[in-house]
Design an enzyme around this catalytic site. Structure first.
Site, PDB file in Angstrom:
ATOM      1  NE  ARG A 131      -2.780  -0.606   3.436  1.00 55.12           N
ATOM      2  CZ  ARG A 131      -3.560  -0.070   4.365  1.00 55.12           C
ATOM      3  NH1 ARG A 131      -4.755   0.381   4.042  1.00 55.12           N
ATOM      4  NH2 ARG A 131      -3.145   0.037   5.608  1.00 55.12           N
ATOM      5  CG  ASP A 132       3.880   4.213   1.494  1.00 51.24           C
ATOM      6  OD1 ASP A 132       3.664   5.007   0.549  1.00 51.24           O
ATOM      7  OD2 ASP A 132       4.520   4.522   2.512  1.00 51.24           O
TER       8      ASP A 132
END
Length: 232
Positions: free
Chosen positions: A59-60
């Site tokens: 997610r990053d």
């Protein structure tokens, strides 16, 4: 030991977000993202003691969280916002995790996400490394969000003359708005990049990446690593 890709793509002024980006040779960028894809696929495939998939999503994925070591090894780091889908996750209301410009449309809209959201981020990263600008950009966060949600980035060949068509196809598939139209796993994207590298020239080795790091940052390569200009 080694910096993040921020220092590689923005040599000399990595701390400034508006600093000029210097594109990487396409085959070197493809090797970096292929290695990052392999690492993410390993995380996506993690299982618990009973063999049940954990559903980990980073997610990053961003230039800040992909490192290049002095011996040319690529590392994906900072799983601090990774989410195991079988665990409770409590966040502040309205909080958006991850760096905005690399977030998938489904992540921005608060929908369910899976490994294909990380594939989107990999594609956005590869676009930036090879084009020298972000696929989705704007003068404000709302403009960046609008660009991602409308899903109409310029193909790299519209910006860079002679951009490799095979690499453009890989990137545009990765950043498709519809998750079903993307590479369905990071391994699929890795294999596509490996195919592009194999068909476009000689192998791209860790020594080539170490030479790129030295060229962009002045970091000396480890003893035994080949020096000089990296292969294109």
């Amino acid at each position: 030991e080694g910096p993040s890709l921020v220092r590689i793509v923005r040599p000399g002024s990595a701390e400034r977000d508006d600093a000029k980006r210097v594109p990487l040779p396409p085959r070197l960028a493809a090797r970096i993202v292929a290695e990052a894809s392999a690492g993410l696929h390993a995380a996506h495939e993690l299982r618990d003691e009973s063999g049940r998939p954990l559903g980990v999503v980073h997610r990053d994925v961003s230039p800040q969280n992909v490192l290049l070591s002095v011996d040319g090894q690529v590392k994906v780091t900072d799983f601090g916002v990774a989410k195991a889908l079988n665990k409770i996750n409590v966040t502040l209301a309205g909080q958006i995790k991850g760096k905005l410009a690399y977030m998938s449309p489904e992540q921005l809209s608060g929908g369910g996400i899976d490994r294909r959201s990380d594939v989107f981020a990999l594609g956005s990263l590869l676009y930036e490394l090879t084009v020298g600008q972000r696929a989705f950009d704007g003068d404000s966060d709302p403009e960046v969000m609008r660009a991602i949600l409308t899903g109409e980035p310029f193909p790299p060949s519209r910006i860079v003359n002679g951009f490799p068509p095979a690499l453009e196809q890989i990137i545009m598939r990765a950043i498709a708005s519809d998750p079903m139209q993307r590479w369905q796993t990071a391994r699929q994207m890795q294999e596509a990049l490996e195919g592009y590298i194999a068909q476009s020239g000689p192998p791209v080795t860790p020594a080539d990446l170490a030479a790129l790091l030295h060229e962009r940052t002045g970091t000396p390569p480890l003893s035994g690593a080949r020096s000089g200009r990296p292969a294109k």
